[in-house]
Write a protein that holds these residues in place. Structure first.
Motif, PDB file in Angstrom:
ATOM      1  N   LEU A   1      52.859  53.356  39.643  1.00 31.37           N
ATOM      2  CA  LEU A   1      51.812  54.369  39.685  1.00 31.37           C
ATOM      3  C   LEU A   1      50.458  53.723  39.457  1.00 31.37           C
ATOM      4  O   LEU A   1      50.345  52.750  38.711  1.00 31.37           O
ATOM      5  CB  LEU A   1      52.078  55.403  38.577  1.00 31.37           C
ATOM      6  CG  LEU A   1      51.232  56.665  38.545  1.00 31.37           C
ATOM      7  CD1 LEU A   1      51.653  57.597  39.680  1.00 31.37           C
ATOM      8  CD2 LEU A   1      51.418  57.378  37.204  1.00 31.37           C
ATOM      9  N   VAL A   2      49.433  54.273  40.116  1.00 31.68           N
ATOM     10  CA  VAL A   2      48.045  53.900  39.836  1.00 31.68           C
ATOM     11  C   VAL A   2      47.305  55.162  39.421  1.00 31.68           C
ATOM     12  O   VAL A   2      47.407  56.192  40.086  1.00 31.68           O
ATOM     13  CB  VAL A   2      47.361  53.265  41.066  1.00 31.68           C
ATOM     14  CG1 VAL A   2      45.857  53.113  40.831  1.00 31.68           C
ATOM     15  CG2 VAL A   2      47.970  51.908  41.384  1.00 31.68           C
ATOM     16  N   ILE A   3      46.574  55.089  38.300  1.00 26.72           N
ATOM     17  CA  ILE A   3      45.737  56.202  37.854  1.00 26.72           C
ATOM     18  C   ILE A   3      44.295  55.837  38.140  1.00 26.72           C
ATOM     19  O   ILE A   3      43.805  54.786  37.721  1.00 26.72           O
ATOM     20  CB  ILE A   3      45.952  56.496  36.359  1.00 26.72           C
ATOM     21  CG1 ILE A   3      47.375  57.008  36.126  1.00 26.72           C
ATOM     22  CG2 ILE A   3      44.931  57.514  35.862  1.00 26.72           C
ATOM     23  CD1 ILE A   3      47.725  57.238  34.670  1.00 26.72           C
TER      24      ILE A   3
ATOM     25  N   ASP B   1      31.539  47.980  34.516  1.00 30.36           N
ATOM     26  CA  ASP B   1      32.834  48.234  35.143  1.00 30.36           C
ATOM     27  C   ASP B   1      33.765  48.944  34.170  1.00 30.36           C
ATOM     28  O   ASP B   1      34.532  49.816  34.539  1.00 30.36           O
ATOM     29  CB  ASP B   1      33.497  46.913  35.566  1.00 30.36           C
ATOM     30  CG  ASP B   1      33.115  46.506  36.979  1.00 30.36           C
ATOM     31  OD1 ASP B   1      32.874  47.397  37.804  1.00 30.36           O
ATOM     32  OD2 ASP B   1      33.068  45.290  37.236  1.00 30.36           O
ATOM     33  N   ASP B   2      33.694  48.508  32.912  1.00 30.69           N
ATOM     34  CA  ASP B   2      34.637  48.969  31.896  1.00 30.69           C
ATOM     35  C   ASP B   2      34.051  50.150  31.131  1.00 30.69           C
ATOM     36  O   ASP B   2      33.005  50.031  30.481  1.00 30.69           O
ATOM     37  CB  ASP B   2      34.948  47.812  30.944  1.00 30.69           C
ATOM     38  CG  ASP B   2      36.091  48.130  30.008  1.00 30.69           C
ATOM     39  OD1 ASP B   2      35.935  49.061  29.195  1.00 30.69           O
ATOM     40  OD2 ASP B   2      37.136  47.459  30.083  1.00 30.69           O
TER      41      ASP B   2
ATOM     42  N   ASP C   1      42.823  47.028  36.115  1.00 33.40           N
ATOM     43  CA  ASP C   1      42.221  46.158  37.119  1.00 33.40           C
ATOM     44  C   ASP C   1      41.329  46.996  38.021  1.00 33.40           C
ATOM     45  O   ASP C   1      41.220  48.229  37.848  1.00 33.40           O
ATOM     46  CB  ASP C   1      43.302  45.458  37.951  1.00 33.40           C
ATOM     47  CG  ASP C   1      42.851  44.094  38.475  1.00 33.40           C
ATOM     48  OD1 ASP C   1      41.626  43.898  38.656  1.00 33.40           O
ATOM     49  OD2 ASP C   1      43.716  43.227  38.715  1.00 33.40           O
ATOM     50  N   LYS C   2      40.728  46.339  39.004  1.00 36.11           N
ATOM     51  CA  LYS C   2      39.937  47.063  39.999  1.00 36.11           C
ATOM     52  C   LYS C   2      40.860  47.825  40.946  1.00 36.11           C
ATOM     53  O   LYS C   2      42.024  47.470  41.134  1.00 36.11           O
ATOM     54  CB  LYS C   2      39.057  46.086  40.780  1.00 36.11           C
ATOM     55  CG  LYS C   2      37.978  45.429  39.930  1.00 36.11           C
ATOM     56  CD  LYS C   2      37.095  44.507  40.758  1.00 36.11           C
ATOM     57  CE  LYS C   2      36.003  43.897  39.893  1.00 36.11           C
ATOM     58  NZ  LYS C   2      35.130  42.970  40.657  1.00 36.11           N
ATOM     59  N   PHE C   3      40.312  48.865  41.551  1.00 40.02           N
ATOM     60  CA  PHE C   3      41.093  49.779  42.390  1.00 40.02           C
ATOM     61  C   PHE C   3      41.830  49.035  43.501  1.00 40.02           C
ATOM     62  O   PHE C   3      43.045  49.208  43.679  1.00 40.02           O
ATOM     63  CB  PHE C   3      40.148  50.828  42.981  1.00 40.02           C
ATOM     64  CG  PHE C   3      40.832  51.932  43.735  1.00 40.02           C
ATOM     65  CD1 PHE C   3      41.860  52.662  43.161  1.00 40.02           C
ATOM     66  CD2 PHE C   3      40.428  52.270  45.017  1.00 40.02           C
ATOM     67  CE1 PHE C   3      42.477  53.699  43.842  1.00 40.02           C
ATOM     68  CE2 PHE C   3      41.029  53.301  45.707  1.00 40.02           C
ATOM     69  CZ  PHE C   3      42.061  54.015  45.125  1.00 40.02           C
TER      70      PHE C   3
ATOM     71  N   TYR D   1      39.506  50.305  36.017  1.00 42.44           N
ATOM     72  CA  TYR D   1      38.569  50.071  34.924  1.00 42.44           C
ATOM     73  C   TYR D   1      37.722  51.304  34.611  1.00 42.44           C
ATOM     74  O   TYR D   1      37.379  51.552  33.457  1.00 42.44           O
ATOM     75  CB  TYR D   1      37.622  48.913  35.281  1.00 42.44           C
ATOM     76  CG  TYR D   1      38.229  47.541  35.177  1.00 42.44           C
ATOM     77  CD1 TYR D   1      38.914  47.142  34.029  1.00 42.44           C
ATOM     78  CD2 TYR D   1      38.115  46.633  36.222  1.00 42.44           C
ATOM     79  CE1 TYR D   1      39.456  45.874  33.931  1.00 42.44           C
ATOM     80  CE2 TYR D   1      38.658  45.361  36.135  1.00 42.44           C
ATOM     81  CZ  TYR D   1      39.328  44.985  34.990  1.00 42.44           C
ATOM     82  OH  TYR D   1      39.873  43.731  34.888  1.00 42.44           O
ATOM     83  N   VAL D   2      37.359  52.064  35.638  1.00 46.89           N
ATOM     84  CA  VAL D   2      36.409  53.159  35.448  1.00 46.89           C
ATOM     85  C   VAL D   2      37.029  54.365  34.754  1.00 46.89           C
ATOM     86  O   VAL D   2      36.311  55.201  34.214  1.00 46.89           O
ATOM     87  CB  VAL D   2      35.800  53.576  36.813  1.00 46.89           C
ATOM     88  CG1 VAL D   2      36.790  54.374  37.634  1.00 46.89           C
ATOM     89  CG2 VAL D   2      34.493  54.335  36.618  1.00 46.89           C
TER      90      VAL D   2
END
Length: 300
Positions: A147-149, A228-229, A131-133, A103-104
């Motif tokens: 992948l997660v960014i 959060d967003d 989503d959240k980390f 989200y960040v």
């Protein structure tokens, strides 16, 4: 010691390690137990190491065997990935890239990072989840994501087996709606003391960097909102509720899209971005395009 690994022998080792015994591996592979035992010993002789502690019918991996297993997992995972990719292309199906974005991470940064994958022109189909980390890491561990960014790397104490691939970093720009920008631009950064601020939630990497910067300069912002967003934060900033910060790499896009103005900039605050994957070495063509463009263009 042999310079080459016999991958047939390595497959037997991998299956024994996964199944926990030669008998179970033999059943899974439809071969005899003596065949597996012989080829395991041949592999150990060629490598010059012991891969298992043999006690009773079950085999326990040695420390060296655990290292070998991690490499075997990568090797056979890559083999399965190759087969899947080739089948998809032969059958005319688009190659998929499933990405999770925390989200960040600013939406404009996410778009700029993903755009090179969309521009590959090879029928690549991108699926993007936000989503959240922690939630995204769980999905990565279950191989639901490629992948997660994120703006933060995966830590050494996280149980998920994944690897950080730094994409780049940049300084931070402070923005405000025109009335706020006119008020706080003169005398920046000291002018920000007691200014109304919109901030990311506590615990995020960029929030920690901002708090450190405020403390170093003895600036005490009046916090009027926490988010959060990152996109919602900018919408509030657009309305003139408060000053906000965002990566300098997307400064032009933010002023154009949200109609805000630059108050000032700081390179003392660094926003860093990471691609997190279960691959030690990036292989997916879409991920490679993202990494290359981030390092040479967006943050180059």
């Amino acid at each position: 010691m042999s310079q080459w690994v016999n991958y047939h022998h390595l497959l037997y080792f991998w299956m024994v390690a996964k199944e926990g015994s030669i008998a179970a591996a033999a059943k899974r592979l439809s071969v005899s137990q003596p065949t597996i035992s012989t080829q395991l010993r041949t592999l150990e002789d060629n490598l010059g190491v012991s891969l298992f502690d043999r006690s009773g019918r079950r085999l326990a991996l040695t420390q060296t065997g655990s290292v070998a297993l991690r490499y075997a997992e990568d090797i056979f995972s890559l083999g399965r990935e190759m087969v899947d990719v080739l089948h998809e292309r032969l059958e005319g199906r688009p190659l998929r890239l499933v990405v999770g974005v925390t989200y960040v991470v600013p939406k404009l940064v996410a778009y700029r990072l993903l755009q090179p994958a969309l521009n590959l022109g090879d029928g690549l189909h991108v699926v993007c989840h936000e989503d959240k980390f922690d939630q995204l890491l769980g999905r990565l561990a279950r191989h639901e994501l490629d992948l997660v960014i994120s703006d933060a790397p995966i830590g050494p104490h996280v149980s998920v087996k994944a690897f950080n691939h730094p994409l780049g970093s940049c300084g931070v720009t402070f923005f405000g709606a025109p009335p706020l920008a006119r008020k706080y631009k003169r005398g920046f950064p000291e002018s920000l003391d007691r200014a109304p601020f919109l901030l990311p939630m506590q615990g995020s990497m960029v929030r920690r960097e901002l708090d450190r910067w405020f403390d170093d300069l003895d600036i005490h912002p009046e916090i009027v909102g926490q988010f959060d967003d990152s996109a919602l934060l900018k919408v509030f900033g657009q309305s003139g509720v408060g000053v906000f910060a965002a990566p300098s790499a997307i400064e032009a896009e933010i002023t154009s899209q949200y109609g805000v103005q630059v108050i000032g900039r700081s390179d003392s605050i660094q926003e860093r971005f990471y691609a997190i994957s279960v691959e030690r070495r990036l292989k997916h063509p879409g991920v490679l395009a993202i990494s290359e463009a981030a390092k040479t263009k967006l943050f180059g």
